[in-house]
Motif scaffolding. Structure first.
Motif, PDB file in Angstrom:
ATOM      1  N   UNK A   1      95.550  52.941  28.861  1.00 38.54           N
ATOM      2  CA  UNK A   1      94.441  52.385  28.088  1.00 38.54           C
ATOM      3  C   UNK A   1      93.432  51.745  29.024  1.00 38.54           C
ATOM      4  N   UNK A   2      92.155  51.782  28.632  1.00 43.17           N
ATOM      5  CA  UNK A   2      91.148  51.091  29.445  1.00 43.17           C
ATOM      6  C   UNK A   2      91.314  49.579  29.319  1.00 43.17           C
ATOM      7  N   UNK A   3      90.787  48.839  30.279  1.00 40.42           N
ATOM      8  CA  UNK A   3      90.928  47.382  30.293  1.00 40.42           C
ATOM      9  C   UNK A   3      90.243  46.720  29.107  1.00 40.42           C
ATOM     10  N   UNK A   4      89.322  47.422  28.436  1.00 38.54           N
ATOM     11  CA  UNK A   4      88.600  46.828  27.303  1.00 38.54           C
ATOM     12  C   UNK A   4      89.072  47.366  25.945  1.00 38.54           C
ATOM     13  N   UNK A   5      90.302  47.877  25.855  1.00 43.01           N
ATOM     14  CA  UNK A   5      90.782  48.490  24.619  1.00 43.01           C
ATOM     15  C   UNK A   5      90.771  47.538  23.431  1.00 43.01           C
ATOM     16  N   UNK A   6      90.846  46.233  23.641  1.00 42.47           N
ATOM     17  CA  UNK A   6      90.918  45.283  22.522  1.00 42.47           C
ATOM     18  C   UNK A   6      89.547  44.747  22.104  1.00 42.47           C
ATOM     19  N   UNK A   7      88.479  45.132  22.786  1.00 42.97           N
ATOM     20  CA  UNK A   7      87.156  44.580  22.486  1.00 42.97           C
ATOM     21  C   UNK A   7      86.747  44.804  21.037  1.00 42.97           C
ATOM     22  N   UNK A   8      87.100  45.944  20.461  1.00 42.15           N
ATOM     23  CA  UNK A   8      86.697  46.214  19.081  1.00 42.15           C
ATOM     24  C   UNK A   8      87.431  45.330  18.080  1.00 42.15           C
ATOM     25  N   UNK A   9      88.446  44.608  18.514  1.00 43.93           N
ATOM     26  CA  UNK A   9      89.185  43.682  17.647  1.00 43.93           C
ATOM     27  C   UNK A   9      88.645  42.262  17.736  1.00 43.93           C
ATOM     28  N   UNK A  10      87.704  42.027  18.644  1.00 40.18           N
ATOM     29  CA  UNK A  10      87.169  40.683  18.865  1.00 40.18           C
ATOM     30  C   UNK A  10      85.725  40.613  18.402  1.00 40.18           C
ATOM     31  N   UNK A  11      85.424  39.592  17.583  1.00 38.56           N
ATOM     32  CA  UNK A  11      84.050  39.391  17.128  1.00 38.56           C
ATOM     33  C   UNK A  11      83.195  38.856  18.270  1.00 38.56           C
ATOM     34  N   UNK A  12      81.900  39.170  18.195  1.00 39.62           N
ATOM     35  CA  UNK A  12      80.963  38.653  19.194  1.00 39.62           C
ATOM     36  C   UNK A  12      80.627  37.193  18.947  1.00 39.62           C
ATOM     37  N   UNK A  13      80.837  36.735  17.728  1.00 41.74           N
ATOM     38  CA  UNK A  13      80.572  35.334  17.395  1.00 41.74           C
ATOM     39  C   UNK A  13      81.886  34.580  17.279  1.00 41.74           C
ATOM     40  N   UNK A  14      81.811  33.287  17.424  1.00 37.96           N
ATOM     41  CA  UNK A  14      82.978  32.412  17.359  1.00 37.96           C
ATOM     42  C   UNK A  14      82.811  31.498  16.146  1.00 37.96           C
ATOM     43  N   UNK A  15      83.851  31.315  15.348  1.00 40.29           N
ATOM     44  CA  UNK A  15      83.760  30.389  14.207  1.00 40.29           C
ATOM     45  C   UNK A  15      83.339  28.992  14.672  1.00 40.29           C
ATOM     46  N   UNK A  16      82.592  28.301  13.842  1.00 39.15           N
ATOM     47  CA  UNK A  16      82.091  26.964  14.200  1.00 39.15           C
ATOM     48  C   UNK A  16      83.197  26.015  14.645  1.00 39.15           C
ATOM     49  N   UNK A  17      84.349  26.092  13.993  1.00 45.68           N
ATOM     50  CA  UNK A  17      85.443  25.177  14.325  1.00 45.68           C
ATOM     51  C   UNK A  17      85.880  25.334  15.783  1.00 45.68           C
ATOM     52  N   UNK A  18      85.761  26.534  16.325  1.00 41.07           N
ATOM     53  CA  UNK A  18      86.110  26.760  17.725  1.00 41.07           C
ATOM     54  C   UNK A  18      84.886  26.636  18.640  1.00 41.07           C
ATOM     55  N   UNK A  19      83.722  27.011  18.131  1.00 42.26           N
ATOM     56  CA  UNK A  19      82.495  26.909  18.928  1.00 42.26           C
ATOM     57  C   UNK A  19      82.156  25.460  19.244  1.00 42.26           C
ATOM     58  N   UNK A  20      82.583  24.548  18.391  1.00 41.86           N
ATOM     59  CA  UNK A  20      82.298  23.130  18.591  1.00 41.86           C
ATOM     60  C   UNK A  20      83.497  22.356  19.129  1.00 41.86           C
ATOM     61  N   UNK A  21      84.538  23.050  19.520  1.00 43.09           N
ATOM     62  CA  UNK A  21      85.748  22.412  20.025  1.00 43.09           C
ATOM     63  C   UNK A  21      85.724  22.369  21.549  1.00 43.09           C
ATOM     64  N   UNK A  22      86.668  21.651  22.109  1.00 47.08           N
ATOM     65  CA  UNK A  22      86.829  21.593  23.559  1.00 47.08           C
ATOM     66  C   UNK A  22      88.143  22.267  23.927  1.00 47.08           C
ATOM     67  N   UNK A  23      88.256  22.666  25.167  1.00 49.30           N
ATOM     68  CA  UNK A  23      89.500  23.284  25.632  1.00 49.30           C
ATOM     69  C   UNK A  23      90.594  22.222  25.696  1.00 49.30           C
ATOM     70  N   UNK A  24      91.822  22.656  25.953  1.00 51.62           N
ATOM     71  CA  UNK A  24      92.943  21.721  26.041  1.00 51.62           C
ATOM     72  C   UNK A  24      92.746  20.704  27.162  1.00 51.62           C
ATOM     73  N   UNK A  25      91.993  21.074  28.186  1.00 46.47           N
ATOM     74  CA  UNK A  25      91.703  20.142  29.282  1.00 46.47           C
ATOM     75  C   UNK A  25      90.442  19.323  29.024  1.00 46.47           C
ATOM     76  N   UNK A  26      89.860  19.479  27.819  1.00 47.66           N
ATOM     77  CA  UNK A  26      88.695  18.680  27.460  1.00 47.66           C
ATOM     78  C   UNK A  26      87.374  19.236  27.926  1.00 47.66           C
TER      79      UNK A  26
END
Length: 141
Positions: A46-71
């Motif tokens: 499989x090509x390295x980008x085989x999962x791209x079609x399963x991922x949205x280009x936008x991120x839900x607000x709850x995650x877009x406004x969140x911080x990573x585990x390291x802050x």
């Protein structure tokens, strides 16, 4: 004599059951090759980008406004790196994956896909990109 025959019969049944179970189990286990599309490491064909079609280009607000585990705060949309520019690939690299990266924002809306403070769109924890950096909290624990 009847006891000897029934004992031998039981042994044959147990041997046949054990062999049958081993054969079935061997058919379920694939050593050295991942053929599952949901597994963390991409299959070799499989090509390295085989999962791209399963991922949205936008991120839900709850995650877009969140911080990573390291802050680490997520960059503004216009400053994020594209998956292509970040060399994003479906599956880990050398055992490293987004779920162990300081920039990864864990799933917050229950869809089993998170985000990144540096990369556009949705990000799977099992994947990897060239921006990967180890989580500080994991190093210190």
């Amino acid at each position: 004599m009847a006891d000897e025959e029934s004992g031998e019969s039981r042994r044959r049944v147990l041997r046949a059951t054990g062999c049958g179970s081993a054969i079935v189990l061997a058919g379920c286990v694939s050593v050295g090759e991942d053929t599952s599309q949901e597994a963390g490491e991409p299959a070799r064909d499989r090509p390295a980008d085989w999962c791209f079609d399963r991922l949205d280009d936008t991120v839900p607000d709850v995650e877009a406004n969140a911080v990573s585990i390291d802050g680490v705060e997520r960059k503004p949309e216009g400053e994020l790196t594209s998956k292509e520019e970040a060399s994003y690939q479906c599956g880990p690299a050398d055992g490293n994956h987004c779920g162990t990266c300081t920039y990864y924002i864990d799933d917050r809306d229950g869809d089993a896909v998170g985000a990144c403070t540096e990369v556009t769109g949705e990000v799977r924890s099992a994947d990897w990109c060239a921006l990967w950096s180890p989580r500080e909290k994991l190093q210190n624990e």
